[in-house]
Design an enzyme around this catalytic site. Structure first.
Site, short mmCIF file in Angstrom:
data_model
loop_
_atom_site.label_atom_id
_atom_site.label_comp_id
_atom_site.label_asym_id
_atom_site.label_seq_id
_atom_site.Cartn_x
_atom_site.Cartn_y
_atom_site.Cartn_z
CG ASP A 112 -0.21 0.02 2.54
OD1 ASP A 112 0.78 -0.73 2.68
OD2 ASP A 112 -0.60 0.79 3.45
CD GLU A 177 4.19 0.74 6.82
OE1 GLU A 177 5.02 1.04 7.69
OE2 GLU A 177 3.84 1.55 5.94
C1 LIG Z 1 2.13 4.55 11.10
C2 LIG Z 1 2.71 5.24 9.92
C3 LIG Z 1 1.62 5.71 9.03
C4 LIG Z 1 3.64 4.32 9.18
C5 LIG Z 1 4.53 4.97 8.15
N1 LIG Z 1 5.48 3.99 7.75
C6 LIG Z 1 6.34 4.14 6.76
O1 LIG Z 1 6.41 5.13 6.07
C7 LIG Z 1 7.28 2.98 6.46
N2 LIG Z 1 7.33 2.74 5.13
C8 LIG Z 1 5.23 6.20 8.71
O2 LIG Z 1 4.72 7.31 8.51
O3 LIG Z 1 6.29 6.09 9.34
#
Ligand SMILES: CC(C)C[C@H](NC(=O)CN)C(=O)O
Length: 526
Positions: A112, A177
């Site tokens: 995603d 994720e």
């Molecule tokens: C909980 C967040 C939305 C997760 C996101 N994760 C990533 O970008 C890792 N690819 C983040 O904003 O850190």
């Protein structure tokens, strides 16, 4: 892709074949990435959910075609703010090999993406993978579609050549994720004694290098994401007709959001730093040795001044101190024109990146109590509702674990430099669950570059970076019980792997492969 696809059982003759196969298929790999990027698998936008379902089907189909034992696991539904519910995208699990005499590696990734629109300031269409000067631009190219595909293609090469995989490989690929991995915690708990029972190691490549130096990642921050809704009149009002007579929800919201963090970055929520682990002398020393140039970081971001000019302080505030970011206001007028409206209901969205030993449940209470307390002082008739939408914990690995020794050895062999040991300021919500529930060792092996523009305009994955990352994937043949997969202590990686270089780059750079690649990489990013 490290790894583990190293093989006691692989003879050098066949190993050359493997290398050739991968090099010969580079364009197909990029084409598959193009097809994956074309799917608008934005997990934050419920109107795109059909695309997300399609994306998971594509992942399942790809793995199935490779001969894997594939399952699309139903992880239930999510409740939407309007009370309705929506099916979560299924989680793809796959298994290649179940030989009890081989170790089992589980690769986790996600397909995603964060939202993206050309109007946000992209130079190219975000969902149309476009190559410019050796960079592949597209939403999700680096975060996390190319790294996921890299791991898949590593196994595909073995299968296509009908070669015995030296390890059992499992995949767990999810589609939520970017919104906190909804539903995945429960699935992991329920599959602890089934899917995870024979897994020895978990590998995550959902992160990037910090500089031009290869790195291994041993920590991520957590994320507590809040919605603060202020509701006033029953509908939007004309500010000329009603302005000056009503207490405006937007004024209340801006007022309370302004009490979260000071201009110099101090979080103002009472108690919030109480659980932050002290910054040790050992950490200070480690940070000092990391390759990182504050000035070029500042320049790349395009700001006149950073919060800290000292490398150690800056890295510490990026990785191991909490921070507050305000992301947006739903219901606010945001179009380019000059509508003179008083919005009736506005929702502020902000998140706190938290670090060990902070606990999302405690943070939730601290934030909620604080906002209600400052709101009460305003004596506003409007209604405030605070809700924590994501409560993802931070993750920290023991870098003395043999898994990290193995990672360091692999980087040293491939790049002939020592890996920088880095942390990630962002969050991989499921990392901590893997650690707590499965009790398996996890390593994060970054494949992405330091300037890939994750979540931003013009996200990219460079071909060179991908080649450099992929060269970690191929391990040279080794004697039984001498490689990482056999012993858990060392990855033996081919030094002889010569990836096909992008055509626009010099093909005859002198020196060995590693020096050559590093020179080219340097020339490319300078
Ligand atoms: C909980 C967040 C939305 C997760 C996101 N994760 C990533 O970008 C890792 N690819 C983040 O904003 O850190």
């Amino acid at each position: 892709m490290v790894l583990l696809l190293c093989g006691a059982a692989v003879h050098s003759f066949r190993f050359d074949e493997l290398i050739k196969y991968v090099d010969d298929h580079q364009e197909e790999y990029v084409q598959t990435l193009r097809e994956w990027v074309a799917v608008e698998s934005d997990s934050s936008d419920v109107t795109k959910r059909a695309e997300l379902y399609r994306m998971m089907d594509m992942v399942g189909e790809k793995l199935r075609k490779m001969g894997g034992k594939v399952e699309l696991v139903d992880i239930g539904e999510e409740q939407l703010p309007d009370g309705s519910s929506l099916a979560l995208p299924k989680v793809v699990t796959a298994q290649f090999g179940s030989d009890v005499n081989k170790p089992t590696v589980c690769v986790y990734g996600h397909v995603d993406v964060q939202p993206a629109q050309k109007e946000d300031g992209w130079a190219t269409e975000p969902y149309n993978l476009t190559e410019i000067n050796g960079n592949l631009y597209g939403r999700g190219a680096s975060d996390n579609k190319a790294p996921v595909l890299a791991w898949i293609h590593a196994v595909e090469a073995f299968k296509a050549l009908d070669m015995d995989l030296p390890v059992n490989v499992k995949y767990l690929i999810e589609g939520m994720e970017e919104t906190g991995s909804n539903g995945l915690d429960a699935m992991i708990k329920s599959q602890k004694s089934t899917f995870f029972s024979d897994v020895d190691y978990i590998i995550i490549s959902d992160c990037g290098w910090l500089s031009k130096r290869p790195a291994l990642t041993y920590g991520t921050r957590g994320n507590c994401y809040f919605f603060a809704e202020v509701e006033g009149p029953k509908q939007d009002l004309h500010s000329g007709v009603y302005g000056g007579t009503v207490i405006e929800p937007m004024t209340d919201l801006i007022g309370i959001l302004d009490t979260l963090i000071s201009p110099s970055g101090t979080i103002l929520i009472p108690g919030i730093r109480d659980a932050v682990a002290p910054f040790s002398d050992e950490e200070w020393k480690m940070y000092q040795d990391i390759e990182f140039d504050v000035e070029s970081y500042r320049e790349k971001i395009g700001v006149e001044q950073l919060m800290y000019n000292n490398k150690v302080e800056l890295l510490a505030h990026r990785w191991r101190h909490p921070t507050v970011s305000i992301h947006g206001i739903n219901g606010a007028f945001s179009a380019p024109g000059t509508k003179t409206v008083i919005p009736a209901k506005v929702t502020g969205k902000f998140s706190i990146r938290q670090v060990p030993d902070m606990d999302p449940a405690v943070v939730e209470k601290q934030v909620t109590d604080h906002l209600h307390s400052v709101f009460a002082k305003r004596k506003s008739p409007n209604k405030l509702k605070v809700k924590m939408i994501i409560g993802a914990k931070p993750w920290l690995a023991d870098i003395k674990h043999s898994l990290y020794e193995a990672g360091k050895a692999a980087v040293k062999r491939v790049f002939n430099v020592d890996a920088d040991m880095i942390r990630e300021g962002g969050t991989i919500p499921i990392a901590r669950t893997f650690q707590d529930v499965t009790e398996k060792s996890i390593i994060m092996l970054p494949i992405g570059g330091f300037d890939d523009g994750l979540h931003s305009q013009n996200e990219k994955m460079s071909r060179v970076q991908l080649s450099l990352g992929m060269s970690l994937t191929y391990c040279r043949p080794c004697e039984p019980n001498s490689c990482f997969v056999c012993t858990g202590h060392e990855w033996l990686v081919a030094k002889s792997h010569v990836p096909v270089l992008p055509k626009h780059l010099p093909q005859n750079t002198p020196g060995n492969t590693v020096e050559c690649l590093l020179q080219i990489h340097k020339a490319h990013v300078d």
